[in-house]
Design an enzyme around this catalytic site. Structure first.
Site, PDB file in Angstrom:
ATOM      1  N   ASN A 262      -9.082 -44.042  30.848  1.00  0.00           N
ATOM      2  CA  ASN A 262      -8.353 -42.936  30.081  1.00  0.00           C
ATOM      3  C   ASN A 262      -7.674 -42.061  31.593  1.00  0.00           C
ATOM      4  OD1 ASN A 262      -9.226 -40.426  28.792  1.00  0.00           O
ATOM      5  ND2 ASN A 262     -11.383 -40.478  29.248  1.00  0.00           N
ATOM      6  N   TRP A 263      -7.226 -41.407  31.039  1.00  0.00           N
ATOM      7  CA  TRP A 263      -6.604 -41.177  32.326  1.00  0.00           C
ATOM      8  C   TRP A 263      -6.531 -39.459  32.751  1.00  0.00           C
ATOM      9  CZ3 TRP A 263      -0.801 -43.160  32.849  1.00  0.00           C
ATOM     10  CH2 TRP A 263      -0.936 -44.461  33.700  1.00  0.00           C
ATOM     11  N   LYS A 264      -7.163 -38.993  31.245  1.00  0.00           N
ATOM     12  CA  LYS A 264      -7.823 -37.796  31.170  1.00  0.00           C
ATOM     13  C   LYS A 264      -6.638 -36.424  31.500  1.00  0.00           C
ATOM     14  CE  LYS A 264     -12.553 -38.677  32.064  1.00  0.00           C
ATOM     15  NZ  LYS A 264     -13.682 -38.401  32.023  1.00  0.00           N
TER      16      LYS A 264
ATOM     17  N   HIS B 273     -14.342 -37.857  22.572  1.00  0.00           N
ATOM     18  CA  HIS B 273     -15.442 -38.439  23.675  1.00  0.00           C
ATOM     19  C   HIS B 273     -15.393 -36.941  24.070  1.00  0.00           C
ATOM     20  CE1 HIS B 273     -14.428 -37.760  28.384  1.00  0.00           C
ATOM     21  NE2 HIS B 273     -14.307 -38.787  28.308  1.00  0.00           N
TER      22      HIS B 273
ATOM     23  N   GLU C 236     -15.750 -34.382  26.724  1.00  0.00           N
ATOM     24  CA  GLU C 236     -15.231 -33.867  26.763  1.00  0.00           C
ATOM     25  C   GLU C 236     -14.927 -33.064  25.975  1.00  0.00           C
ATOM     26  OE1 GLU C 236     -12.898 -35.808  29.873  1.00  0.00           O
ATOM     27  OE2 GLU C 236     -15.324 -35.975  31.247  1.00  0.00           O
TER      28      GLU C 236
ATOM     29  N   GLU D 285     -20.712 -42.905  26.043  1.00  0.00           N
ATOM     30  CA  GLU D 285     -20.824 -42.478  27.388  1.00  0.00           C
ATOM     31  C   GLU D 285     -22.030 -41.722  27.370  1.00  0.00           C
ATOM     32  OE1 GLU D 285     -16.474 -43.109  29.050  1.00  0.00           O
ATOM     33  OE2 GLU D 285     -17.041 -41.790  27.748  1.00  0.00           O
TER      34      GLU D 285
ATOM     35  N   GLY E 243     -18.029 -38.693  35.683  1.00  0.00           N
ATOM     36  CA  GLY E 243     -17.272 -38.320  36.690  1.00  0.00           C
ATOM     37  C   GLY E 243     -18.933 -37.451  37.857  1.00  0.00           C
TER      38      GLY E 243
ATOM     39  N   SER F 277     -18.583 -43.656  35.325  1.00  0.00           N
ATOM     40  CA  SER F 277     -18.466 -43.483  36.791  1.00  0.00           C
ATOM     41  C   SER F 277     -18.638 -44.810  36.532  1.00  0.00           C
ATOM     42  CB  SER F 277     -19.979 -43.215  37.190  1.00  0.00           C
ATOM     43  OG  SER F 277     -19.848 -41.475  37.259  1.00  0.00           O
TER      44      SER F 277
ATOM     45  N   GLY G  53     -12.925 -43.636  34.002  1.00  0.00           N
ATOM     46  CA  GLY G  53     -12.190 -42.313  34.235  1.00  0.00           C
ATOM     47  C   GLY G  53     -11.829 -42.196  35.878  1.00  0.00           C
ATOM     48  N   GLY G  54     -12.300 -41.752  35.857  1.00  0.00           N
ATOM     49  CA  GLY G  54     -11.831 -41.033  37.667  1.00  0.00           C
ATOM     50  C   GLY G  54     -11.185 -42.983  38.335  1.00  0.00           C
TER      51      GLY G  54
HETATM   52  P1  PGA Z   1     -15.490 -41.616  34.298  1.00  0.00           P
HETATM   53  O1  PGA Z   1     -14.920 -40.965  33.467  1.00  0.00           O
HETATM   54  O2  PGA Z   1     -14.958 -43.031  34.756  1.00  0.00           O
HETATM   55  O3  PGA Z   1     -14.984 -40.539  35.287  1.00  0.00           O
HETATM   56  O4  PGA Z   1     -16.991 -41.093  34.647  1.00  0.00           O
HETATM   57  C1  PGA Z   1     -15.527 -42.085  32.084  1.00  0.00           C
HETATM   58  C2  PGA Z   1     -14.972 -41.264  30.580  1.00  0.00           C
HETATM   59  O5  PGA Z   1     -14.774 -39.510  30.658  1.00  0.00           O
HETATM   60  O6  PGA Z   1     -14.111 -41.608  29.878  1.00  0.00           O
END
Ligand code: PGA
Length: 249
Positions: A11-13, A95, A97, A165, A171, A211, A232-233
């Site tokens: 997930n490149w956000k 998600h 976010e 999640e 994050g 994470s 994500g990251g």
């Molecule tokens: P993260 O994000 O790996 O940076 O914690 C995961 C996500 O939000 O899908």
């Protein structure tokens, strides 16, 4: 029991510009291997160049959201059929976010999931508790409510993936204990089986996200009932993403 092929989804956000994103996609494509499915979900505007970079690689392409309507007067929004037309096979929905930044609730996520299915996309539906809910012992209750509200009737193990999640793990570098992850995944599978049938429960891929990185991926991915990760990251660095993929049992 169905053998569920692990899915490692990036997930490149809201990260990346065209040149770097194309390089990242090419590097992921070069590292694709048998035995696991890889998926990258770039920001919407980068879907066409990333589609081109991934062409023929076997790495799947997904989006991070879609609208619940099939088209019309919705300024700034993107319909599921447009994503499919641009080469996407998957879309992340609900998600945390988006739930937080855009006030998306379960009803909206359910409508979007239905729209994704109608366009032939696999919906990756995200659920997870806040730290406050975990501390209050409400995790499973919260997950049940989100699953109950966010999934339409037509869910199958082919058209839907669930991503667990924990909001507080996204994050932050923090992750739940392996026992806690196992408990939630078993709970989710049980709810899916109860509502959509034993076949759906058995076949559904349930990802862990929050994470996940090369140093903890092997332990998380080895948990019974964890069928991959939503990353994500660490998905923004090809070698980290591929190292996570290589950690699948
Ligand atoms: P993260 O994000 O790996 O940076 O914690 C995961 C996500 O939000 O899908």
């Amino acid at each position: 029991m169905t053998r569920r092929i692990p899915l490692i989804a990036g997930n490149w956000k809201m990260n990346g510009l065209k040149a770097d994103s194309v390089d990242l996609a090419r590097a992921v494509a070069a590292g694709a291997a048998e035995g696991r499915d890889l998926l990258v979900c770039p920001p919407a505007v980068l879907i066409p160049p990333v589609a081109e970079a991934l062409d023929g690689s076997g790495v799947a392409l997904g989006a991070q959201d879609c609208h619940f309507e099939s088209g019309g007067a919705h300024t700034g929004d993107i319909a599921a059929a447009m994503l499919a037309d641009a080469g996407c096979s998957h879309v992340i929905l609900g998600h945390s976010e988006r739930r937080a930044d855009h006030g998306e609730g379960d009803d909206l996520v359910r409508a979007k999931t239905g729209a994704a299915h109608a366009a032939g996309l696999v919906a990756i539906v995200c659920v997870g508790e806040t730290l406050q809910e975990r501390d209050a012992g409400q995790t499973l209750e919260r997950i049940s409510a989100q699953l109950g509200g966010s999934l339409p009737e037509a869910v199958t193990s082919g058209n839907t993936v669930i991503a667990y999640e924990p909001v507080w793990a996204i994050g932050t570098g923090r992750t739940p204990t392996l026992e806690d992850v196992a408990e939630v995944h078993a709970h989710i599978r049980g709810r899916i089986a109860a509502k959509f049938g034993a076949g759906a429960g058995d076949g559904m891929r349930i990802l862990y996200g929050g994470s996940m990185k090369p140093s903890n991926a092997a332990a998380l991915l080895a948990i019974d009932g964890v069928d991959g990760g939503l990353i994500g990251g660490a998905s923004l660095v090809a070698e980290d993403f591929l190292a996570i993929a290589a950690s699948c049992p």
